[in-house]
Design an enzyme around this catalytic site. Structure first.
Site, PDB file in Angstrom:
ATOM      1  N   ARG A 231       0.958  -1.400  -0.244  1.00 25.90           N
ATOM      2  CA  ARG A 231      -0.083   0.030  -0.085  1.00 25.90           C
ATOM      3  C   ARG A 231       0.751   1.110  -0.118  1.00 25.90           C
ATOM      4  NH1 ARG A 231      -2.328  -3.348   3.331  1.00 25.90           N
ATOM      5  NH2 ARG A 231      -4.076  -4.279   2.517  1.00 25.90           N
TER       6      ARG A 231
ATOM      7  N   LYS B  61       2.119  11.254 -11.512  1.00 26.62           N
ATOM      8  CA  LYS B  61       1.250  10.409 -12.304  1.00 26.62           C
ATOM      9  C   LYS B  61       2.111   9.197 -12.399  1.00 26.62           C
ATOM     10  CE  LYS B  61      -1.002  13.526 -15.476  1.00 26.62           C
ATOM     11  NZ  LYS B  61      -1.360  13.426 -16.809  1.00 26.62           N
TER      12      LYS B  61
ATOM     13  N   GLU C 137       9.151  19.384 -25.624  1.00 25.35           N
ATOM     14  CA  GLU C 137       8.557  19.405 -24.318  1.00 25.35           C
ATOM     15  C   GLU C 137       8.865  20.718 -23.645  1.00 25.35           C
ATOM     16  OE1 GLU C 137       5.686  17.752 -23.179  1.00 25.35           O
ATOM     17  OE2 GLU C 137       5.719  15.886 -23.986  1.00 25.35           O
TER      18      GLU C 137
ATOM     19  N   LYS D 225       6.464  23.364 -14.279  1.00 20.39           N
ATOM     20  CA  LYS D 225       5.678  22.140 -14.220  1.00 20.39           C
ATOM     21  C   LYS D 225       5.221  22.057 -12.620  1.00 20.39           C
ATOM     22  CE  LYS D 225       4.365  17.662 -14.872  1.00 20.39           C
ATOM     23  NZ  LYS D 225       4.455  16.181 -15.278  1.00 20.39           N
TER      24      LYS D 225
ATOM     25  N   GLU E 261      -5.216  17.430 -11.839  1.00 20.45           N
ATOM     26  CA  GLU E 261      -5.426  17.813 -13.117  1.00 20.45           C
ATOM     27  C   GLU E 261      -6.828  18.191 -13.429  1.00 20.45           C
ATOM     28  OE1 GLU E 261      -2.730  15.735 -15.877  1.00 20.45           O
ATOM     29  OE2 GLU E 261      -4.271  15.935 -17.534  1.00 20.45           O
TER      30      GLU E 261
ATOM     31  N   ARG F 175      -3.819  22.586 -14.621  1.00 20.96           N
ATOM     32  CA  ARG F 175      -2.760  21.791 -15.259  1.00 20.96           C
ATOM     33  C   ARG F 175      -2.849  21.475 -16.825  1.00 20.96           C
ATOM     34  NH1 ARG F 175      -0.457  16.408 -11.585  1.00 20.96           N
ATOM     35  NH2 ARG F 175       0.952  15.612 -13.062  1.00 20.96           N
TER      36      ARG F 175
ATOM     37  N   ASN G  50      -0.922  20.496 -21.316  1.00 22.08           N
ATOM     38  CA  ASN G  50      -1.601  19.643 -22.514  1.00 22.08           C
ATOM     39  C   ASN G  50      -1.272  20.588 -23.864  1.00 22.08           C
ATOM     40  OD1 ASN G  50      -2.207  17.552 -21.196  1.00 22.08           O
ATOM     41  ND2 ASN G  50      -4.235  18.097 -20.704  1.00 22.08           N
TER      42      ASN G  50
ATOM     43  N   HIS H 164      -0.792  18.787 -27.138  1.00 20.32           N
ATOM     44  CA  HIS H 164      -1.244  17.167 -26.854  1.00 20.32           C
ATOM     45  C   HIS H 164      -2.283  16.563 -27.499  1.00 20.32           C
ATOM     46  CE1 HIS H 164       2.373  17.481 -24.578  1.00 20.32           C
ATOM     47  NE2 HIS H 164       2.373  16.617 -23.972  1.00 20.32           N
TER      48      HIS H 164
ATOM     49  N   HIS I  84      -1.393  13.666 -29.237  1.00 21.64           N
ATOM     50  CA  HIS I  84      -1.871  12.214 -29.004  1.00 21.64           C
ATOM     51  C   HIS I  84      -2.619  11.351 -30.220  1.00 21.64           C
ATOM     52  CE1 HIS I  84      -1.964  13.275 -24.386  1.00 21.64           C
ATOM     53  NE2 HIS I  84      -0.850  12.570 -24.942  1.00 21.64           N
TER      54      HIS I  84
ATOM     55  N   HIS J 295       7.032  10.426 -28.635  1.00 26.54           N
ATOM     56  CA  HIS J 295       5.874  11.210 -27.965  1.00 26.54           C
ATOM     57  C   HIS J 295       6.316  12.830 -28.339  1.00 26.54           C
ATOM     58  CE1 HIS J 295       3.139  13.337 -25.142  1.00 26.54           C
ATOM     59  NE2 HIS J 295       3.863  13.637 -24.501  1.00 26.54           N
TER      60      HIS J 295
HETATM   61  N1  LIG Z   1       4.374  10.629 -15.179  1.00 26.64           N
HETATM   62  C1  LIG Z   1       3.975  11.663 -16.281  1.00 26.64           C
HETATM   63  O1  LIG Z   1       3.679  12.913 -15.759  1.00 26.64           O
HETATM   64  C2  LIG Z   1       4.579  11.632 -17.482  1.00 26.64           C
HETATM   65  C3  LIG Z   1       4.859  12.726 -18.230  1.00 26.64           C
HETATM   66  C4  LIG Z   1       5.392  12.509 -19.619  1.00 26.64           C
HETATM   67  C5  LIG Z   1       5.543  11.329 -20.107  1.00 26.64           C
HETATM   68  N2  LIG Z   1       5.204  10.071 -19.330  1.00 26.64           N
HETATM   69  C6  LIG Z   1       5.715   8.834 -19.738  1.00 26.64           C
HETATM   70  O2  LIG Z   1       7.069   8.711 -20.127  1.00 26.64           O
HETATM   71  C7  LIG Z   1       7.190   7.768 -21.047  1.00 26.64           C
HETATM   72  C8  LIG Z   1       8.164   8.155 -22.141  1.00 26.64           C
HETATM   73  O3  LIG Z   1       9.402   8.346 -21.207  1.00 26.64           O
HETATM   74  P1  LIG Z   1      10.884   8.359 -22.138  1.00 26.64           P
HETATM   75  O4  LIG Z   1      10.726   9.326 -23.382  1.00 26.64           O
HETATM   76  O5  LIG Z   1      11.961   9.006 -21.094  1.00 26.64           O
HETATM   77  O6  LIG Z   1      10.804   7.106 -22.627  1.00 26.64           O
HETATM   78  P2  LIG Z   1      11.759   5.570 -21.970  1.00 26.64           P
HETATM   79  O7  LIG Z   1      11.864   5.550 -20.702  1.00 26.64           O
HETATM   80  O8  LIG Z   1      11.343   4.718 -22.908  1.00 26.64           O
HETATM   81  O9  LIG Z   1      13.402   5.985 -22.627  1.00 26.64           O
HETATM   82  C9  LIG Z   1      13.695   6.232 -23.991  1.00 26.64           C
HETATM   83  C10 LIG Z   1      14.671   5.263 -24.300  1.00 26.64           C
HETATM   84  O10 LIG Z   1      16.070   5.971 -23.671  1.00 26.64           O
HETATM   85  C11 LIG Z   1      16.850   4.949 -23.015  1.00 26.64           C
HETATM   86  N3  LIG Z   1      17.903   5.955 -22.091  1.00 26.64           N
HETATM   87  C12 LIG Z   1      17.042   6.247 -20.785  1.00 26.64           C
HETATM   88  N4  LIG Z   1      18.083   6.928 -20.278  1.00 26.64           N
HETATM   89  C13 LIG Z   1      19.019   6.838 -21.104  1.00 26.64           C
HETATM   90  C14 LIG Z   1      20.697   7.283 -20.985  1.00 26.64           C
HETATM   91  N5  LIG Z   1      20.734   8.258 -20.004  1.00 26.64           N
HETATM   92  N6  LIG Z   1      21.467   6.956 -21.698  1.00 26.64           N
HETATM   93  C15 LIG Z   1      21.103   6.291 -22.920  1.00 26.64           C
HETATM   94  N7  LIG Z   1      19.908   5.695 -23.027  1.00 26.64           N
HETATM   95  C16 LIG Z   1      18.907   6.196 -22.095  1.00 26.64           C
HETATM   96  C17 LIG Z   1      15.946   3.957 -22.460  1.00 26.64           C
HETATM   97  O11 LIG Z   1      16.508   2.616 -22.299  1.00 26.64           O
HETATM   98  C18 LIG Z   1      14.969   3.979 -23.691  1.00 26.64           C
HETATM   99  O12 LIG Z   1      15.241   2.878 -24.803  1.00 26.64           O
HETATM  100  C19 LIG Z   1       5.912   7.530 -21.579  1.00 26.64           C
HETATM  101  O13 LIG Z   1       5.468   6.153 -21.399  1.00 26.64           O
HETATM  102  C20 LIG Z   1       5.115   8.712 -21.018  1.00 26.64           C
HETATM  103  O14 LIG Z   1       3.735   8.148 -20.774  1.00 26.64           O
HETATM  104  C21 LIG Z   1       4.588  10.289 -17.889  1.00 26.64           C
HETATM  105 ZN   LIG Z   2       4.076  15.422 -23.482  1.00 24.07          ZN
END
Ligand SMILES: NC(=O)c1ccc[n+]([C@@H]2O[C@H](COP(=O)([O-])OP(=O)(O)OC[C@H]3O[C@@H](n4cnc5c(N)ncnc54)[C@H](O)[C@@H]3O)[C@@H](O)[C@H]2O)c1
Ligand SMILES: [Zn+2]
Length: 362
Positions: A120, A142, A184, A226, A236, A240, A244, A247, A251, A264
């Site tokens: 939990r 999130k 972003e 942020k 949100e 917030r 978007n 987006h 999306h 993305h």
């Molecule tokens: N929680 C939130 O508020 C929020 C906001 C935006 C996005 N997200 C989520 O984040 C995800 C996308 O995140 P992302 O773009 O970081 O993708 P990811 O986590 O898949 O990383 C992208 C790639 O980079 C590689 N990588 C990471 N760090 C590295 C480094 N320092 N050196 C070399 N390679 C590295 C990873 O292995 C992966 O192949 C989505 O699933 C999205 O939904 C969440």
């Molecule tokens: Zn985004």
């Protein structure tokens, strides 16, 4: 250089985001300061661990072996979270455990969800390693995973105890991932900060070289924006929504191309161009500002093309996403560099024209 510290004050918890070149070496002290419980597990991916695992393991002087799971969108599901639970149970992890996420947004969201639900809820600290995760995913609480029927359908709000950002880990990030994060940052500039927007333009070369010292102020300003929005609106409901920006069409573009063709951030870049075209057509945005956005996006390099993606399909996806109600769309429109307004009366025809102006197929 001095570390930058940004406080995120949400109703459920307040925590600090620390940003500094080399902060990874100080991770143990930062965890102690955040009163993160002493039994500390790192969740990471094999790729990230290969590049940077030795550094965080040394800094933590950690006896626990890392929990390594696959990252990337295709691994972001409950089965992977289950593997994190398995590792914690096998290690007899109890409530006095801290889960440290060490990777991109996928690792942060998945391991964050595991931390929110294991016993939990156990303490969570994010150490994001992609630009996107450093400026966006690690802040705001999130957490969650995808379901076969849709992205991020399963999740929760769960604030971390601390966020530790070391811009130097970005040195190994593939260029395309780095650029995806920069779109972003442009979003934050366009919605909330003309100085940030200008800074990306004037320091573009040094940013791409990822020179020490150059990224910290850019990441810090993004995190500040942020953090302010999240503090005002943890779940949100209202303000917030400004984050978007770009987006809605973004999306939709990701969905119609099955999350395969665009990162993305790249889809968001198109989404920003679409709303800028829309705002321009309404007379809400000066053409000079629309052009400044288009130029800045273009200056980062070419985006994967959209000429074969039909605008009609994008609009269908928006309807499916319930973004369109009774033929009208809610959209965050830019009114200048650094300013936006939210409107709820965008017609399908206007959207179609804007999509066409950006290069989508009719
Ligand atoms: N929680 C939130 O508020 C929020 C906001 C935006 C996005 N997200 C989520 O984040 C995800 C996308 O995140 P992302 O773009 O970081 O993708 P990811 O986590 O898949 O990383 C992208 C790639 O980079 C590689 N990588 C990471 N760090 C590295 C480094 N320092 N050196 C070399 N390679 C590295 C990873 O292995 C992966 O192949 C989505 O699933 C999205 O939904 C969440
Ligand atoms: Zn985004």
């Amino acid at each position: 250089m001095d570390p930058v510290r940004i406080d995120v004050a949400t109703p459920s918890r307040s925590y600090a985001v620390t940003i500094r070149d080399g902060s990874l070496d100080h991770v143990r002290r930062l965890l102690d300061e955040a009163k993160a419980p002493a039994r500390r597990f790192v969740v990471s991916s094999p790729i990230v661990w290969r590049f940077h695992g030795h550094q965080i393991a040394r800094a933590l002087s950690n006896p626990e072996p890392p929990i390594l799971v696959g990252d990337g969108e295709r691994n972001k599901h409950l089965a992977t979270v289950s593997r994190i639970y398995d590792a914690l149970i096998k290690a007899n992890a109890e409530r006095d455990t801290t889960l440290i996420t060490f990777g991109g947004g996928v690792i942060g969201d998945m391991a964050g969800f595991a931390a929110a639900t294991y016993l939990r809820g156990i303490s969570l600290v994010h150490v994001p390693t992609t630009l996107l995760a450093q400026v966006d995913a690690a802040i705001g609480g999130k957490v969650g995973v995808n379901h076969p029927l849709g992205k991020n359908l399963i999740g929760s709000f769960y604030q971390p105890h601390a966020v530790i950002v070391d811009p130097l880990v970005l040195a190994t990030l593939p260029r395309r991932e780095f650029r995806a994060g920069l779109y972003e940052v442009i979003k934050y500039g366009m919605t909330s900060s003309a100085p940030l927007f200008d800074r990306i333009a004037t320091e573009r070369k040094a940013i791409f070289e990822r020179s020490p010292g150059v990224l910290t102020p850019i990441i810090a300003e993004s995190c500040r924006i942020k953090a302010a929005v999240v503090a005002a609106d943890e779940r949100e409901a209202g303000p917030r929504r400004v984050l978007n920006f770009g987006h809605t069409a973004g999306h939709a573009l990701e969905a119609v191309t099955k999350y395969r063709r665009y990162r993305h951030g790249e889809a968001v870049a198109y989404g920003m161009l679409v709303v800028a075209a829309l705002a321009r057509a309404r007379g809400a945005l000066a053409d000079r500002d629309r052009q400044a956005l288009a130029d800045l996006i273009a200056s980062l390099g070419p985006l994967p093309p959209v000429a074969d993606v039909s605008g009609g399909q994008i609009i269908e996806a928006m309807k499916h996403d319930k973004k369109m109600v009774a033929g009208r769309l809610h959209v965050v429109l830019p009114t200048a560099v650094g300013a936006t307004t939210i409107v709820d009366d965008v017609s399908e025809k206007e959207m179609r024209t804007a999509l066409k102006a950006v290069g989508f197929k009719n």
